[in-house]
Design an enzyme around this catalytic site. Structure first.
Site, PDB file in Angstrom:
ATOM      1  N   ARG A  97      -7.303 100.775  47.324  1.00  0.00           N
ATOM      2  CA  ARG A  97      -7.621  99.480  47.018  1.00  0.00           C
ATOM      3  C   ARG A  97      -8.275  98.899  46.139  1.00  0.00           C
ATOM      4  O   ARG A  97      -9.561  99.594  46.215  1.00  0.00           O
ATOM      5  CB  ARG A  97      -7.965  98.343  48.475  1.00  0.00           C
ATOM      6  CG  ARG A  97      -7.569  97.165  47.519  1.00  0.00           C
ATOM      7  CD  ARG A  97      -7.850  96.263  49.164  1.00  0.00           C
ATOM      8  NE  ARG A  97      -7.106  95.767  49.769  1.00  0.00           N
ATOM      9  CZ  ARG A  97      -6.750  94.682  50.697  1.00  0.00           C
ATOM     10  NH1 ARG A  97      -7.943  94.083  50.646  1.00  0.00           N
ATOM     11  NH2 ARG A  97      -5.449  94.465  51.573  1.00  0.00           N
ATOM     12  N   HIS A 156       1.433  95.138  46.945  1.00  0.00           N
ATOM     13  CA  HIS A 156       1.115  95.130  48.328  1.00  0.00           C
ATOM     14  C   HIS A 156       0.980  96.137  49.011  1.00  0.00           C
ATOM     15  O   HIS A 156       2.162  95.706  50.066  1.00  0.00           O
ATOM     16  CB  HIS A 156       0.113  94.584  48.481  1.00  0.00           C
ATOM     17  CG  HIS A 156      -0.560  94.598  50.209  1.00  0.00           C
ATOM     18  ND1 HIS A 156      -1.912  95.662  50.107  1.00  0.00           N
ATOM     19  CD2 HIS A 156      -1.218  93.221  50.488  1.00  0.00           C
ATOM     20  CE1 HIS A 156      -2.347  95.507  51.481  1.00  0.00           C
ATOM     21  NE2 HIS A 156      -2.225  93.975  51.303  1.00  0.00           N
ATOM     22  N   GLN A 158       2.017  95.945  53.686  1.00  0.00           N
ATOM     23  CA  GLN A 158       2.419  95.271  53.808  1.00  0.00           C
ATOM     24  C   GLN A 158       3.327  94.454  54.646  1.00  0.00           C
ATOM     25  O   GLN A 158       3.407  93.917  54.916  1.00  0.00           O
ATOM     26  CB  GLN A 158       1.018  94.168  52.607  1.00  0.00           C
ATOM     27  CG  GLN A 158       1.177  92.822  53.572  1.00  0.00           C
ATOM     28  CD  GLN A 158       0.001  92.151  54.212  1.00  0.00           C
ATOM     29  OE1 GLN A 158      -0.569  92.553  54.487  1.00  0.00           O
ATOM     30  NE2 GLN A 158       0.853  91.161  55.387  1.00  0.00           N
ATOM     31  N   ASP A 217       0.393  83.242  50.568  1.00  0.00           N
ATOM     32  CA  ASP A 217      -0.239  83.383  50.363  1.00  0.00           C
ATOM     33  C   ASP A 217      -1.240  82.602  49.821  1.00  0.00           C
ATOM     34  O   ASP A 217      -1.013  81.812  48.785  1.00  0.00           O
ATOM     35  CB  ASP A 217      -0.175  84.745  49.642  1.00  0.00           C
ATOM     36  CG  ASP A 217      -1.007  85.866  49.515  1.00  0.00           C
ATOM     37  OD1 ASP A 217      -2.041  86.084  50.204  1.00  0.00           O
ATOM     38  OD2 ASP A 217      -1.185  86.679  48.411  1.00  0.00           O
ATOM     39  N   CYS A 260       0.240  86.483  54.809  1.00  0.00           N
ATOM     40  CA  CYS A 260      -0.545  88.047  55.219  1.00  0.00           C
ATOM     41  C   CYS A 260      -1.861  88.450  55.416  1.00  0.00           C
ATOM     42  O   CYS A 260      -2.396  88.691  56.010  1.00  0.00           O
ATOM     43  CB  CYS A 260       0.047  89.222  53.406  1.00  0.00           C
ATOM     44  SG  CYS A 260      -1.303  88.539  52.185  1.00  0.00           S
ATOM     45  N   ARG A 306       0.248  95.608  60.608  1.00  0.00           N
ATOM     46  CA  ARG A 306      -0.150  95.995  60.300  1.00  0.00           C
ATOM     47  C   ARG A 306       0.030  98.140  60.645  1.00  0.00           C
ATOM     48  O   ARG A 306      -0.391  99.303  59.469  1.00  0.00           O
ATOM     49  CB  ARG A 306      -1.877  95.520  59.154  1.00  0.00           C
ATOM     50  CG  ARG A 306      -1.587  94.339  58.462  1.00  0.00           C
ATOM     51  CD  ARG A 306      -0.307  93.968  57.745  1.00  0.00           C
ATOM     52  NE  ARG A 306      -0.348  95.790  56.387  1.00  0.00           N
ATOM     53  CZ  ARG A 306      -1.400  95.432  55.460  1.00  0.00           C
ATOM     54  NH1 ARG A 306      -2.605  94.320  55.205  1.00  0.00           N
ATOM     55  NH2 ARG A 306      -1.695  95.970  54.252  1.00  0.00           N
TER      56      ARG A 306
END
Ligand code: CP
Ligand code: NVA
Length: 326
Positions: free
Chosen positions: A105, A132, A135, A225, A266, A311
């Site tokens: 990340r 991402h 996700q 988001d 998310c 996830r």
């Protein structure tokens, strides 16, 4: 078919491969719920590099790796030489010689691409400024679980339309043939190259980019988001003023006029002031909620937290499918 591959952005995988991962995640979820042991990757080692903070992605990779019988090593920001004293290339050569796979990340997409190229082991993008991808698997699994299928569904993302999550939703929707509408002010709409990628990989999805909130009408999924992503340095107040008309609130739900719609996020979300930043924004400007109101958040919380749990099951599928028969 996915063995040895990296997952750096959605277009790395075909529609068939993405659907296979979602299906594999469903099987792993059943096993986990049924307490069926699945230590299929015993003896392997994976590293998790986090240059930005994380709760879900870190926890998901850790638990998924451990459930599969692997040793999982966390390498946090400032804890290794990366960036300060050592390049991504040199770090990749070292880690690739010791670990069987690496999660990363960070900021620039090029860094995760270099890591994959040089390390020689599967690399999984745990979020960059641009994409991402892990996700997405959780999001589309959650939609599939809720509606029973993905066919003919429309997902509407509203808010900062050119961040990593918006980019990923747009391209993944196109690959999977799920209609995607992005509603955002003109200045925060997806870059032309992202829209182009979506159309190049489109399997019959209707793609709509607009600043008109009325386009929410009839959507099956509303997705939002945060308005300021990790690493962004713009003035937060300016961004809030720009995006307040795009807040997910009861009026927006009424405008959508679909009693069966669901709301996803998310996470993390600014829906109350129980955080340092939330409290600070309240003290400075009087806002108690930003991209999603607390009433909408609480109404859809069971699904939003199901999405968060997913996830782990989906990341487990990615680890297993890319590392199996090692
Ligand atoms: N959704 C998500 O990636 O959460 P974290 O930042 O907590 O990993
Ligand atoms: N767009 C957000 C996503 C967090 C999971 C960020 O990059 O901060």
């Amino acid at each position: 078919m996915l063995q040895g591959k990296s997952f750096l952005k959605e277009i790395d995988f075909s529609q068939e491969e993405l659907l296979h991962l979602i299906h594999s995640a469903e099987k792993f979820k059943q096993m986990k719920k049924g307490k069926v042991v699945h230590r299929y990757l015993e003896g392997l080692n994976i590293a998790l590099i986090f240059e930005k903070a994380s709760t879900r992605t870190r926890a998901a990779f850790t638990v998924a790796g451990q459930d599969l019988g692997m040793q999982v090593t966390y390498l946090g920001q400032g804890e290794i030489q990366l960036g300060k004293k050592e390049s991504v290339e040199d770090t990749a050569r070292v880690l690739g010689s010791m670990f069987d796979g690496i999660e990363y990340r960070g900021f620039k997409q090029e860094e995760v691409e270099t890591l994959a190229e040089v390390s020689g082991v599967p690399v999984w993008n745990g979020l960059t400024d641009q994409w991402h991808p892990t996700q997405m698997l959780a999001d589309f699994l959650t939609i599939k679980e809720h509606f029973g299928d993905l066919t003919n569904r429309t997902l509407t993302y509203i808010g900062d339309g050119r961040n990593n999550v918006a980019n990923s939703l747009l391209v993944t929707g196109a690959i999977l043939g799920v209609n995607v509408t992005i509603i955002a002010p003109k200045a925060l709409q997806p870059e032309p190259e992202i829209v182009q990628l979506a159309s190049q990989h489109n399997h019959g999805a209707i793609i709509t980019i607009t600043d008109d909130v009325a386009e929410i009408k009839g959507t099956d999924v509303i997705y939002t988001d945060v308005w300021l992503s990790m690493g962004e340095t713009v003035d937060f107040k300016e961004r809030i003023d720009q995006l307040m008309p795009y807040q997910v609130n009861d009026d927006l739900l009424a405008l959508a006029a679909n009693p069966n719609l669901i709301v996803l996020h998310c996470l993390p979300a600014f829906h109350d002031i129980k955080t340092e930043i939330g409290q600070e924004l309240y003290d400075k400007y009087g806002y108690t909620e930003l991209e999603i109101t607390d009433s909408v958040f609480q109404k859809y919380a069971p699904l939003i937290f199901q999405e968060a749990e997913n996830r782990m099951h989906t990341i487990k599928a990615v680890l297993y499918e890319t590392l199996k028969n090692h």
